[in-house]
Design a protein around this motif. Structure first.
Motif, short mmCIF file in Angstrom:
data_model
loop_
_atom_site.label_atom_id
_atom_site.label_comp_id
_atom_site.label_asym_id
_atom_site.label_seq_id
_atom_site.Cartn_x
_atom_site.Cartn_y
_atom_site.Cartn_z
N VAL A 47 0.98 -1.12 0.07
CA VAL A 47 -0.06 0.03 0.15
C VAL A 47 0.93 1.22 -0.07
CG1 VAL A 47 -1.86 1.29 1.25
CG2 VAL A 47 -1.91 -1.32 1.37
N ARG A 48 0.90 2.10 -1.02
CA ARG A 48 1.42 3.43 -1.17
C ARG A 48 0.49 4.45 -0.63
NH1 ARG A 48 6.30 3.27 -3.22
NH2 ARG A 48 6.16 5.71 -4.10
N LEU A 49 1.38 5.23 0.23
CA LEU A 49 0.51 6.42 0.81
C LEU A 49 1.32 7.75 1.12
CD1 LEU A 49 -1.67 4.71 3.60
CD2 LEU A 49 -2.55 5.27 1.33
N SER A 50 0.85 8.75 1.09
CA SER A 50 1.54 9.83 1.41
C SER A 50 1.72 10.18 2.91
CB SER A 50 1.10 11.14 0.74
OG SER A 50 1.07 11.18 -0.53
N GLY A 51 2.69 10.50 3.52
CA GLY A 51 2.77 10.57 4.91
C GLY A 51 3.54 11.75 5.44
N SER A 52 3.34 12.38 6.48
CA SER A 52 4.27 13.36 6.99
C SER A 52 5.04 13.12 8.11
CB SER A 52 3.19 14.57 7.34
OG SER A 52 2.36 14.20 8.14
N VAL A 53 6.06 13.87 8.08
CA VAL A 53 6.96 13.75 9.01
C VAL A 53 6.82 14.35 10.41
CG1 VAL A 53 9.63 14.01 9.91
CG2 VAL A 53 8.92 13.52 7.76
N LYS A 54 6.74 13.70 11.79
CA LYS A 54 6.16 14.44 12.86
C LYS A 54 7.36 13.92 13.95
CE LYS A 54 2.10 15.53 11.53
NZ LYS A 54 1.51 17.16 11.56
N ALA A 55 7.19 14.82 15.02
CA ALA A 55 7.98 14.45 16.14
C ALA A 55 7.47 13.40 16.92
CB ALA A 55 8.24 15.95 17.05
N GLN A 199 9.13 18.15 20.45
CA GLN A 199 10.66 18.18 20.94
C GLN A 199 11.91 17.47 20.13
OE1 GLN A 199 9.83 15.98 24.67
NE2 GLN A 199 7.90 16.94 25.09
N GLU A 200 12.71 17.44 20.65
CA GLU A 200 13.91 17.06 19.71
C GLU A 200 14.08 15.53 20.30
OE1 GLU A 200 17.48 18.94 20.96
OE2 GLU A 200 17.30 20.44 19.39
N GLY A 201 14.51 14.87 19.19
CA GLY A 201 14.57 13.29 19.50
C GLY A 201 14.12 12.68 18.30
N ASP A 202 13.40 11.59 18.73
CA ASP A 202 13.07 10.57 17.45
C ASP A 202 11.66 11.18 16.74
OD1 ASP A 202 14.48 8.38 18.67
OD2 ASP A 202 12.85 7.83 19.92
N LYS A 203 11.64 10.79 15.35
CA LYS A 203 10.74 11.31 14.66
C LYS A 203 9.94 10.12 14.08
CE LYS A 203 13.78 15.13 13.02
NZ LYS A 203 14.29 15.61 11.63
N GLU A 204 8.86 10.43 13.79
CA GLU A 204 7.95 9.43 13.21
C GLU A 204 7.00 9.78 11.91
OE1 GLU A 204 6.27 7.42 17.29
OE2 GLU A 204 5.20 8.69 16.30
N ILE A 205 6.53 8.91 11.26
CA ILE A 205 5.67 9.15 9.89
C ILE A 205 4.14 8.86 10.40
CG2 ILE A 205 5.49 8.74 7.60
CD1 ILE A 205 8.17 9.58 8.15
N GLU A 206 3.65 10.07 10.18
CA GLU A 206 2.09 9.93 10.20
C GLU A 206 1.31 9.69 8.85
OE1 GLU A 206 -0.67 12.43 13.23
OE2 GLU A 206 -0.45 13.51 11.34
N VAL A 207 0.59 8.44 8.78
CA VAL A 207 -0.36 8.36 7.48
C VAL A 207 -1.81 8.11 7.99
CG1 VAL A 207 1.45 7.35 6.41
CG2 VAL A 207 0.21 5.96 7.70
#
Length: 350
Positions: A47-55, A199-207
């Motif tokens: 499954v291909r989706l567009s996601g955004s980079v989040k903290a 906050q600084e640190g880990d990043k995630e992808i929200e879809v």
């Protein structure tokens, strides 16, 4: 005689002409033809989706009391360190409350001192047998009441001083300010979100996943230069979005990458390891969305009937769906926006 017969027949001829016209106007319209195509088993399970980079952690910033914003120290996109000032409220009202509490404490201290001095004098009189024990107990009670009032005044002053600290907001963690939504001079309410600190640190992808689709556990994001980063599901929303009927999901990056900026859009490929066999593919024009949810149409006993579907992905030519269909099913491929449930149609297969 012939003239009378003609006069009598003329109205009958006119009436017959009217009935003929009404009859022809009530003739049914021809049943339209519809083109149908077979449903195809989808060849791939990704499954291909567009996601955004989040903290990983996003902290909403808000005051604990009402007031007018006196100063604004940050703007959207600004990096901050821990304990950096963010916003300040006008403290005049809070200062007045603190001064009032200090005055009340001074009154309570004076009242306590007076009660203790009077109690001491009464104890001396009791030792000389000038008063009774019962009279002394009244002064002891007055001293205890004055002590309680002094403690209450101290608590009110401590609360006022705590409230004074609430007029200044500082960053609890280092990070980047996003969505700064307030200006100096604006009156805000307690708890109103003024900004968000990523906050600084880990990043995630929200879809956002289509409704009805089980979230894939793993996937990857594609970067420039044919490089990819593996991702893993961390959380899925507890309920679908009320407007889009999609489910928000957060995927954790398995390796850090400084080139991924907060808020940037990336292409996410999610790997379906199971339930791939029920993913179908239909022509894009077969998909019908008219405020009733996504659906396709089948011809059943000469009538067009809708079938609800879950849309997994849209391309320029086809739609990947999940529905109560199989590869032998046929769906109407064109003009679905003109159909109504139970409409009489004639099928022509492509």
């Amino acid at each position: 005689m012939l003239k009378k017969v003609c006069v009598l027949l003329l109205p009958l001829l006119l009436l017959s002409g009217c009935f003929k016209e009404d009859y022809t106007s009530l003739e049914s319209k021809p049943i339209p033809w519809v083109l149908t195509r077979e449903v195809v088993q989808d060849e791939r399970a990704d499954v291909r989706l567009s996601g955004s980079v989040k903290a990983r952690y996003e902290s909403p910033i808000a005051f604990q009391l009402n007031g007018r914003v006196l100063t604004k120290h940050v703007v959207a996109g600004q990096k901050v360190n821990a304990n950096d000032p963010l916003f300040t409220l006008d403290p005049r009202d809070v200062d007045e409350v603190e001064r009032s509490a200090m005055a009340q404490l001074a009154v309570a201290d004076a009242a306590l001192a007076t009660a203790r001095n009077e109690l001491k004098r009464q104890q001396q009189l009791l030792e000389q047998n000038y008063i009774s024990r019962q009279a002394l107990e009244r002064f002891e009670l007055a001293e205890r009441e004055a002590l309680s009032q002094r403690e209450s005044a101290r608590a009110v002053l401590a609360q006022a001083r705590n409230t004074r600290t609430y007029t200044e907001l500082s960053a609890e963690h280092a990070g980047v300010m996003i969505n700064v939504e307030v200006e100096a001079g604006q009156v805000v309410a307690a708890g109103q979100v003024l900004a968000t600190l990523a906050q600084e640190g880990d990043k995630e992808i929200e879809v956002y996943l289509p409704d009805g689709q089980s979230p894939p556990q793993v996937g990857q994001i594609d970067l420039r230069g044919e490089r990819s980063i593996q991702v893993e599901l961390r959380e899925i929303a507890g309920a679908a979005d009320s407007s889009s009927r999609s489910w928000r999901a957060r995927y954790r990056l398995l390796e850090s990458n400084e080139s991924l900026l907060l808020g940037s859009v990336v292409q996410v490929t999610l790997f379906k390891s199971d339930n791939a066999e029920d993913v179908l593919r239909v022509p894009l024009a077969a998909l019908d969305e008219r405020g009733l949810g996504a659906q396709v149409w089948q011809v059943i006993e000469g009538q067009a009937q809708p079938v609800s579907v879950d849309v997994l992905e849209l391309t320029t030519e086809y739609a990947r769906i999940r529905a109560d269909l199989n590869t032998q099913s046929r769906v109407i491929a064109l003009g679905t926006h003109l159909l109504t449930p139970g409409m009489q149609v004639r099928e022509r297969a492509l």
